[in-house]
Design a protein around this motif. Structure first.
Motif, PDB file in Angstrom:
ATOM      1  N   PRO A 308       0.831  -1.214   0.000  1.00 61.49           N
ATOM      2  CA  PRO A 308       0.000   0.000   0.000  1.00 61.49           C
ATOM      3  C   PRO A 308       0.863   1.261   0.000  1.00 61.49           C
ATOM      4  O   PRO A 308       1.999   1.251   0.492  1.00 61.49           O
ATOM      5  CB  PRO A 308      -0.802  -0.119   1.303  1.00 61.49           C
ATOM      6  N   SER A 309       0.334   2.339  -0.538  1.00 63.94           N
ATOM      7  CA  SER A 309       1.101   3.588  -0.651  1.00 63.94           C
ATOM      8  C   SER A 309       1.552   4.096   0.710  1.00 63.94           C
ATOM      9  O   SER A 309       2.648   4.633   0.843  1.00 63.94           O
ATOM     10  CB  SER A 309       0.271   4.648  -1.371  1.00 63.94           C
ATOM     11  N   GLY A 310       0.709   3.933   1.729  1.00 62.94           N
ATOM     12  CA  GLY A 310       1.095   4.384   3.067  1.00 62.94           C
ATOM     13  C   GLY A 310       2.280   3.604   3.621  1.00 62.94           C
ATOM     14  O   GLY A 310       3.174   4.173   4.250  1.00 62.94           O
ATOM     15  N   ILE A 311       2.276   2.300   3.383  1.00 66.46           N
ATOM     16  CA  ILE A 311       3.402   1.453   3.825  1.00 66.46           C
ATOM     17  C   ILE A 311       4.668   1.843   3.070  1.00 66.46           C
ATOM     18  O   ILE A 311       5.769   1.907   3.642  1.00 66.46           O
ATOM     19  CB  ILE A 311       3.077  -0.035   3.616  1.00 66.46           C
ATOM     20  N   TRP A 312       4.530   2.109   1.765  1.00 65.87           N
ATOM     21  CA  TRP A 312       5.691   2.500   0.967  1.00 65.87           C
ATOM     22  C   TRP A 312       6.287   3.805   1.490  1.00 65.87           C
ATOM     23  O   TRP A 312       7.510   3.930   1.609  1.00 65.87           O
ATOM     24  CB  TRP A 312       5.292   2.642  -0.494  1.00 65.87           C
ATOM     25  N   SER A 313       5.457   4.761   1.850  1.00 71.05           N
ATOM     26  CA  SER A 313       5.953   6.031   2.398  1.00 71.05           C
ATOM     27  C   SER A 313       6.671   5.802   3.721  1.00 71.05           C
ATOM     28  O   SER A 313       7.741   6.374   3.970  1.00 71.05           O
ATOM     29  CB  SER A 313       4.792   7.012   2.596  1.00 71.05           C
ATOM     30  N   GLN A 314       6.087   4.965   4.574  1.00 69.24           N
ATOM     31  CA  GLN A 314       6.744   4.640   5.847  1.00 69.24           C
ATOM     32  C   GLN A 314       8.088   3.952   5.603  1.00 69.24           C
ATOM     33  O   GLN A 314       9.066   4.199   6.304  1.00 69.24           O
ATOM     34  CB  GLN A 314       5.842   3.738   6.688  1.00 69.24           C
ATOM     35  N   TYR A 315       8.084   3.080   4.602  1.00 70.02           N
ATOM     36  CA  TYR A 315       9.306   2.337   4.292  1.00 70.02           C
ATOM     37  C   TYR A 315      10.418   3.270   3.826  1.00 70.02           C
ATOM     38  O   TYR A 315      11.568   3.145   4.260  1.00 70.02           O
ATOM     39  CB  TYR A 315       9.009   1.283   3.230  1.00 70.02           C
ATOM     40  N   LEU A 316      10.099   4.204   2.951  1.00 67.83           N
ATOM     41  CA  LEU A 316      11.118   5.140   2.474  1.00 67.83           C
ATOM     42  C   LEU A 316      11.684   5.969   3.630  1.00 67.83           C
ATOM     43  O   LEU A 316      12.888   6.243   3.668  1.00 67.83           O
ATOM     44  CB  LEU A 316      10.529   6.055   1.400  1.00 67.83           C
ATOM     45  N   TYR A 317      10.829   6.350   4.560  1.00 62.03           N
ATOM     46  CA  TYR A 317      11.296   7.097   5.740  1.00 62.03           C
ATOM     47  C   TYR A 317      12.253   6.218   6.560  1.00 62.03           C
ATOM     48  O   TYR A 317      13.344   6.666   6.948  1.00 62.03           O
ATOM     49  CB  TYR A 317      10.109   7.535   6.587  1.00 62.03           C
ATOM     50  N   SER A 318      11.859   4.972   6.803  1.00 62.86           N
ATOM     51  CA  SER A 318      12.707   4.048   7.575  1.00 62.86           C
ATOM     52  C   SER A 318      13.997   3.741   6.841  1.00 62.86           C
ATOM     53  O   SER A 318      15.062   3.581   7.454  1.00 62.86           O
ATOM     54  CB  SER A 318      11.943   2.742   7.849  1.00 62.86           C
ATOM     55  N   PHE A 319      13.902   3.651   5.525  1.00 68.25           N
ATOM     56  CA  PHE A 319      15.061   3.353   4.683  1.00 68.25           C
ATOM     57  C   PHE A 319      16.125   4.435   4.836  1.00 68.25           C
ATOM     58  O   PHE A 319      17.303   4.148   5.065  1.00 68.25           O
ATOM     59  CB  PHE A 319      14.598   3.243   3.231  1.00 68.25           C
ATOM     60  N   ARG A 320      15.711   5.696   4.721  1.00 72.45           N
ATOM     61  CA  ARG A 320      16.654   6.813   4.858  1.00 72.45           C
ATOM     62  C   ARG A 320      17.177   6.917   6.289  1.00 72.45           C
ATOM     63  O   ARG A 320      18.338   7.267   6.504  1.00 72.45           O
ATOM     64  CB  ARG A 320      15.987   8.117   4.445  1.00 72.45           C
ATOM     65  N   LEU A 321      16.333   6.632   7.244  1.00 69.77           N
ATOM     66  CA  LEU A 321      16.755   6.686   8.644  1.00 69.77           C
ATOM     67  C   LEU A 321      17.792   5.608   8.926  1.00 69.77           C
ATOM     68  O   LEU A 321      18.802   5.857   9.604  1.00 69.77           O
ATOM     69  CB  LEU A 321      15.529   6.497   9.552  1.00 69.77           C
ATOM     70  N   PHE A 322      17.571   4.415   8.385  1.00 72.41           N
ATOM     71  CA  PHE A 322      18.508   3.311   8.610  1.00 72.41           C
ATOM     72  C   PHE A 322      19.846   3.594   7.941  1.00 72.41           C
ATOM     73  O   PHE A 322      20.902   3.429   8.546  1.00 72.41           O
ATOM     74  CB  PHE A 322      17.918   2.010   8.068  1.00 72.41           C
ATOM     75  N   HIS A 323      19.803   4.007   6.680  1.00 72.32           N
ATOM     76  CA  HIS A 323      21.024   4.369   5.953  1.00 72.32           C
ATOM     77  C   HIS A 323      21.286   5.865   6.189  1.00 72.32           C
ATOM     78  O   HIS A 323      21.204   6.675   5.267  1.00 72.32           O
ATOM     79  CB  HIS A 323      20.863   4.064   4.453  1.00 72.32           C
ATOM     80  N   SER A 324      21.613   6.189   7.414  1.00 74.36           N
ATOM     81  CA  SER A 324      21.703   7.614   7.799  1.00 74.36           C
ATOM     82  C   SER A 324      22.794   8.356   7.046  1.00 74.36           C
ATOM     83  O   SER A 324      22.738   9.579   6.925  1.00 74.36           O
ATOM     84  CB  SER A 324      21.940   7.736   9.311  1.00 74.36           C
ATOM     85  N   TRP A 325      23.779   7.637   6.513  1.00 73.94           N
ATOM     86  CA  TRP A 325      24.845   8.293   5.737  1.00 73.94           C
ATOM     87  C   TRP A 325      24.298   8.939   4.463  1.00 73.94           C
ATOM     88  O   TRP A 325      24.955   9.832   3.895  1.00 73.94           O
ATOM     89  CB  TRP A 325      25.944   7.296   5.372  1.00 73.94           C
ATOM     90  N   LEU A 326      23.082   8.549   4.034  1.00 80.61           N
ATOM     91  CA  LEU A 326      22.491   9.153   2.848  1.00 80.61           C
ATOM     92  C   LEU A 326      22.292  10.658   3.004  1.00 80.61           C
ATOM     93  O   LEU A 326      22.340  11.411   2.041  1.00 80.61           O
ATOM     94  CB  LEU A 326      21.131   8.488   2.535  1.00 80.61           C
ATOM     95  N   GLU A 327      22.065  11.087   4.245  1.00 80.76           N
ATOM     96  CA  GLU A 327      21.814  12.507   4.494  1.00 80.76           C
ATOM     97  C   GLU A 327      22.987  13.377   4.054  1.00 80.76           C
ATOM     98  O   GLU A 327      22.803  14.488   3.569  1.00 80.76           O
ATOM     99  CB  GLU A 327      21.524  12.749   5.978  1.00 80.76           C
ATOM    100  N   GLY A 328      24.202  12.860   4.214  1.00 81.12           N
ATOM    101  CA  GLY A 328      25.383  13.629   3.818  1.00 81.12           C
ATOM    102  C   GLY A 328      25.907  13.299   2.442  1.00 81.12           C
ATOM    103  O   GLY A 328      26.917  13.839   2.013  1.00 81.12           O
TER     104      GLY A 328
END
Length: 330
Positions: A308-328
């Motif tokens: 579902p689209s809501g799960i996908w949005s949550q997943y992308l948030y968790s994905f970026r949070l987990f791979h925190s080096w993506l921020e830099g």
């Protein structure tokens, strides 16, 4: 002493029909820009990627002429390395795959420093792909942190060029013929023994008593499970903390293949090759590196896998949070 990066970029006939594959190169080069001062030369093999003259000019302007583009036949990664590795005459060489992201210059600097200090002849990630048993202890043996390994990996390995002299530099994926003997390793091949890319080369290095040091292989990630729960999985086969400064996405093209095939006769076949869990991981990586207009092509595939689209949005948030080096990683 000079240092080089060697990487091969390949695109198949289906990828070239859409052009969506090109976002990977832009993303990869962000990491090379962050680590640019680590290299005297950067060798980019064009194996069907088809860089334009303008692209090559622009990149060399940015990198002060340090980038060498070499046009290659449209062939496998190992075939390109068979041809070109021996043409790189820098003292130290870092070999990476095109979906290996270098996000911290310290990782590159530390690899080269160990070669410069004569601490080893090669240093890299070791992989389990292959099947054979050696009769002497080696760096490939099982440890408390991981299982048995069978090769240095083509997706991140540093080499001391002079140490490789006299070794047949063949990167092939091949079965080991029955009866092959390597006395130095007390090894006699049995039926069914085989190696993956760089496996035979690794055995030849060990037989020559070259010292290979291991780098941690960060396979950690976050996944959508069958019940749509989101769960991180930490998989780092070394005692070092997470975020070693590099990340091999692994099979990046499989996520792209799903998007490129969606709406075509190939889609069912392509979808059958990949699990739902792995498909979502690779589509998330494609989402992170792709321009926004490609997001609209990713969403139908996500929906087709029952996310579902809501799960996908949550997943992308968790994905970026987990791979925190993506921020830099900009």
């Amino acid at each position: 002493m000079t240092k080089a990066l060697l990487v091969s970029f390949y695109a198949d006939e289906y990828q070239k029909q859409t052009g969506n594959y090109r976002c990977l190169f832009s993303y990869f080069m962000r990491g090379i820009w962050k680590t640019r001062d680590c290299f005297d030369q950067i060798y980019i093999l064009d194996s069907g990627w088809n860089f334009s003259q303008q692209e090559m000019w622009d990149i060399n302007q940015d990198f002060l002429g340090r980038v060498v583009f070499e046009k290659m036949p449209e062939q496998s990664h190992w075939a390109n390395m068979n041809t070109y590795f021996k043409e790189v005459h820098n003292d130290y060489i870092l070999l990476v795959d095109y979906d290996t992201i270098l996000y911290d210059p310290k990782a590159v600097q530390n690899g080269f420093k160990q070669l410069e200090a004569d601490d080893c002849d090669a240093i890299g990630i070791l992989d389990s792909s292959g099947s054979f048993k050696l009769g002497v202890p080696t760096v490939l043996d099982k440890t408390e942190l991981r299982g048995e390994r069978h090769r240095l990996c083509p997706y991140l390995s540093f080499f001391k060029r002079k140490s490789m002299e006299g070794i047949t530099l063949k990167f092939d994926t091949a079965e080991i013929f029955e009866g092959l003997k390597i006395p130095e390793l007390k090894y006699e091949a049995e039926k069914g023994d085989w190696t993956d890319t760089m496996g035979m080369m690794t055995l030849k290095m060990l037989a020559r008593e070259l010292k290979i040091k291991e780098l941690p292989d960060d396979r950690s990630g976050v996944y959508i499970l069958d019940d749509n729960t989101i769960r991180p999985e930490v998989n780092l086969d070394a005692p070092e903390p997470n975020q070693p400064g590099y990340y091999h996405i692994r099979n990046w093209h499989s996520g792209l293949d799903l998007v490129d095939a969606c709406g075509t006769d190939r889609y069912t076949e392509v979808k059958q090759r990949i699990t739902r869990k792995e498909a979502m991981r690779l589509l998330a990586w494609l989402w992170v590196m792709a321009p926004e207009e490609l997001h609209t092509k990713i969403l139908p595939v996500v929906s087709d896998f029952g996310v579902p689209s809501g799960i996908w949005s949550q997943y992308l948030y968790s994905f970026r949070l987990f791979h925190s080096w993506l921020e830099g990683y900009v």
